[in-house]
Design a protein around this motif. Structure first.
Motif, PDB file in Angstrom:
ATOM      1  N   UNK A 228      12.417   6.284  -1.645  1.00  0.00           N
ATOM      2  CA  UNK A 228      11.026   6.371  -1.235  1.00  0.00           C
ATOM      3  C   UNK A 228      10.783   7.675  -0.490  1.00  0.00           C
ATOM      4  N   UNK A 229       9.580   8.194  -0.674  1.00  0.00           N
ATOM      5  CA  UNK A 229       9.209   9.446  -0.032  1.00  0.00           C
ATOM      6  C   UNK A 229       8.654   9.213   1.353  1.00  0.00           C
ATOM      7  N   UNK A 230       8.191  10.335   1.923  1.00  0.00           N
ATOM      8  CA  UNK A 230       7.671  10.277   3.279  1.00  0.00           C
ATOM      9  C   UNK A 230       6.416   9.430   3.390  1.00  0.00           C
ATOM     10  N   UNK A 231       5.600   9.399   2.350  1.00  0.00           N
ATOM     11  CA  UNK A 231       4.380   8.580   2.408  1.00  0.00           C
ATOM     12  C   UNK A 231       4.710   7.118   2.590  1.00  0.00           C
ATOM     13  N   UNK A 232       5.673   6.663   1.803  1.00  0.00           N
ATOM     14  CA  UNK A 232       6.074   5.258   1.922  1.00  0.00           C
ATOM     15  C   UNK A 232       6.655   4.978   3.309  1.00  0.00           C
ATOM     16  N   UNK A 233       7.517   5.840   3.781  1.00  0.00           N
ATOM     17  CA  UNK A 233       8.159   5.608   5.061  1.00  0.00           C
ATOM     18  C   UNK A 233       7.153   5.571   6.209  1.00  0.00           C
ATOM     19  N   UNK A 234       6.157   6.455   6.171  1.00  0.00           N
ATOM     20  CA  UNK A 234       5.183   6.515   7.259  1.00  0.00           C
ATOM     21  C   UNK A 234       4.256   5.304   7.226  1.00  0.00           C
ATOM     22  N   UNK A 235       3.718   4.989   6.033  1.00  0.00           N
ATOM     23  CA  UNK A 235       2.772   3.869   5.938  1.00  0.00           C
ATOM     24  C   UNK A 235       3.466   2.545   6.251  1.00  0.00           C
ATOM     25  N   UNK A 236       4.651   2.344   5.687  1.00  0.00           N
ATOM     26  CA  UNK A 236       5.368   1.099   5.993  1.00  0.00           C
ATOM     27  C   UNK A 236       5.807   1.055   7.454  1.00  0.00           C
ATOM     28  N   UNK A 237       6.073   2.232   8.035  1.00  0.00           N
ATOM     29  CA  UNK A 237       6.419   2.267   9.451  1.00  0.00           C
ATOM     30  C   UNK A 237       5.272   1.841  10.344  1.00  0.00           C
ATOM     31  N   UNK A 238       4.041   2.180   9.956  1.00  0.00           N
ATOM     32  CA  UNK A 238       2.873   1.723  10.721  1.00  0.00           C
ATOM     33  C   UNK A 238       2.799   0.200  10.709  1.00  0.00           C
ATOM     34  N   UNK A 239       3.038  -0.394   9.537  1.00  0.00           N
ATOM     35  CA  UNK A 239       3.052  -1.859   9.466  1.00  0.00           C
ATOM     36  C   UNK A 239       4.159  -2.459  10.312  1.00  0.00           C
ATOM     37  N   UNK A 240       5.324  -1.826  10.328  1.00  0.00           N
ATOM     38  CA  UNK A 240       6.428  -2.330  11.142  1.00  0.00           C
ATOM     39  C   UNK A 240       6.110  -2.262  12.631  1.00  0.00           C
ATOM     40  N   UNK A 241       5.397  -1.209  13.051  1.00  0.00           N
ATOM     41  CA  UNK A 241       4.999  -1.100  14.458  1.00  0.00           C
ATOM     42  C   UNK A 241       4.076  -2.246  14.839  1.00  0.00           C
ATOM     43  N   UNK A 242       3.100  -2.530  13.984  1.00  0.00           N
ATOM     44  CA  UNK A 242       2.168  -3.628  14.284  1.00  0.00           C
ATOM     45  C   UNK A 242       2.905  -4.959  14.305  1.00  0.00           C
TER      46      UNK A 242
ATOM     47  N   UNK B 290       0.836  -1.205   0.000  1.00  0.00           N
ATOM     48  CA  UNK B 290       0.000   0.000   0.000  1.00  0.00           C
ATOM     49  C   UNK B 290       0.867   1.250   0.000  1.00  0.00           C
ATOM     50  N   UNK B 291       1.936   1.234   0.815  1.00  0.00           N
ATOM     51  CA  UNK B 291       2.821   2.396   0.878  1.00  0.00           C
ATOM     52  C   UNK B 291       3.511   2.636  -0.457  1.00  0.00           C
ATOM     53  N   UNK B 292       3.941   1.559  -1.125  1.00  0.00           N
ATOM     54  CA  UNK B 292       4.593   1.719  -2.419  1.00  0.00           C
ATOM     55  C   UNK B 292       3.627   2.264  -3.467  1.00  0.00           C
ATOM     56  N   UNK B 293       2.366   1.810  -3.420  1.00  0.00           N
ATOM     57  CA  UNK B 293       1.380   2.307  -4.374  1.00  0.00           C
ATOM     58  C   UNK B 293       1.046   3.773  -4.115  1.00  0.00           C
ATOM     59  N   UNK B 294       0.895   4.145  -2.857  1.00  0.00           N
ATOM     60  CA  UNK B 294       0.575   5.531  -2.546  1.00  0.00           C
ATOM     61  C   UNK B 294       1.742   6.476  -2.826  1.00  0.00           C
TER      62      UNK B 294
END
Length: 439
Positions: free
Chosen positions: A374-388, A355-359
């Motif tokens: 990768x931009x900030x969108x990718x880093x933030x969205x993928x970071x949420x997945x890493x937290x979970x 999802x982060x890569x697509x966004x």
């Protein structure tokens, strides 16, 4: 002494109410055939034979077979040692599982005490994994609170570093076949720096989470809850030593592998070319096995340091002692727990990465392109997945390590007795007689 079934054989001691020295039961005064009554035995008064005769109607004379040459029929089979006697109304053996004298069955040792998430006896593989999951499920507020806090702080630092500092490192040369040696060397160094920094930050977060979750799991074994503040107060004096222990283990592993690769590296420097590179790879693989053996041997040093309040070197010695003779078992359980935790975490993390890569506009191809920035969108969205994902892996891996440590101490040092007393169980030795699954 009273004739108690299962303790003394009949006739081995005088019964209550009988004079010492008498060899048989007391004889009633009106018994036919006694010495003071008509019809006494011809042998005369005081005959031992007449006194030892059982009362009337209690026995019958044996009858011989009809055919003198034929052997008597065998007696009917009686109940064996394990047979259950006939039930008597209102008494033991009436279907209630009670005792029944000589013929009653032995139900085995009593079950082990279980004040918390595990029974206090040697554990099987499934019980260790179930204990880690039960700790996370029973004390989910504390466990998930610790895991979430550590994972969020760790990911914020990683995202900021990747977005502000590490994103400038150029790794596009690694995918360029026409890149020069200098470009490849620079790109490889940038990639290693980026990976090393992220690994170091993740390692720090793992150490803190392990320190706090060790306290939670050890209390869960006793059935006692602990808050996040209590866990931190208990773990804080040992956190600095835990950092030193983890870095020492990493240093040992790197040093062992480097020693194996050193001859090949020297050969390459001397101009051996491909032969030196092959020697370096083989040496690294050989010493990598040694490093793996050492890491498993010292894998229980962390809970030993936290729970026994030991120093770094003493914790390493304690772990080596507990793992001795059980290396393959400890290795297998930890490998299985790591695989399970990472598979479950990957199921959560990968959808967030797509999802982060697509966004971010890179598309799915950006996930396999090492040169993509990768931009900030990718880093933030993928970071949420890493937290979970970290909220799942932290409790399982830390819990399994602590329960393995407790299991090895139960097997070698009878720790279950001390744990039962600490849990307030009166019969503190009942847990040692239980079965030993997976032992």
């Amino acid at each position: 002494m009273k004739d108690t079934p299962g303790w003394a054989s009949p006739g081995s001691a005088p019964s209550d109410g009988q004079e010492p020295g008498a060899s048989g039961p007391a004889e009633p005064a009106d018994r036919p055939g006694s010495s003071d009554q008509p019809g006494a035995d011809p042998q005369g008064p005081g005959s031992k034979w007449s006194k030892e005769q059982p009362p009337p109607a209690q026995w019958s004379a044996p009858t011989g077979p009809a055919n003198p040459g034929q052997a008597p029929p065998p007696p009917p089979p009686g109940p064996g040692w394990g047979a259950r006697p006939p039930a008597s109304p209102g008494g033991p053996g009436n279907g209630q599982g009670g005792y029944g004298g000589w013929g009653s069955g032995w139900g085995g040792p009593p079950p082990a005490a279980k004040p918390g998430v595990i029974p206090l006896r040697p554990l099987g593989v499934g019980e260790i994994l179930d204990g880690a999951v039960s700790t996370m499920r029973t004390y989910w507020r504390t466990v998930l609170g610790i895991s979430l806090t550590v994972a969020v702080v760790t990911q914020i630092v990683v995202i900021l570093l990747e977005g502000l500092v590490l994103n400038d490192a150029s790794t596009a040369a690694l995918d360029d076949p026409s890149a020069s040696v200098d470009e490849l060397t620079r790109a490889l160094g940038d990639a290693m720096l980026s990976t090393g920094v992220v690994f170091l930050i993740s390692l720090i977060g793992t150490i803190v989470a392990t320190a706090l979750l060790t306290t939670v799991t050890s209390r869960a074994v006793l059935g006692k809850s602990v808050t996040t503040g209590e866990a931190w107060r208990d773990a804080r004096p040992q956190v600095a030593k835990l950092f030193g222990l983890i870095f020492l283990l990493i240093l040992i592993a790197v040093a062992v592998v480097a020693v194996g690769a050193l001859p090949g590296i020297l050969a390459v420097v001397a101009g051996a070319g491909d032969g030196g590179a092959a020697l370096a790879v083989l040496g690294s693989l050989a010493t990598g096995v040694v490093a793996l053996w050492l890491m498993v041997r010292f894998s229980l040093a962390s809970p030993a340091l936290m729970l026994e309040k030991q120093g770094i070197l003493k914790s390493l010695s304690r772990s080596a002692k507990l793992v001795r003779g059980s290396w393959w078992r400890v290795f297998g359980i930890q490998l299985l727990a790591t695989l399970i935790a990472n598979i479950v975490a990957s199921i959560v993390v990968l959808p967030f990465a797509f999802i982060a890569s697509a966004l971010d506009g890179e598309g799915f191809t950006g996930l396999v392109n090492s040169g993509s920035d990768f931009g900030w969108t990718y880093l933030i969205v993928s970071g949420v997945g890493s937290v979970i994902g970290a909220m799942i892996t932290f409790p399982i891996t830390a819990g399994v390590t602590v329960l393995l440590y407790i299991d090895q101490r139960i097997r070698r040092e009878a720790l279950d007795i001390d744990l039962a007393r600490a849990a307030g169980i009166q019969d503190s030795g009942s847990g040692t007689a239980g079965p030993t699954p997976g032992g």
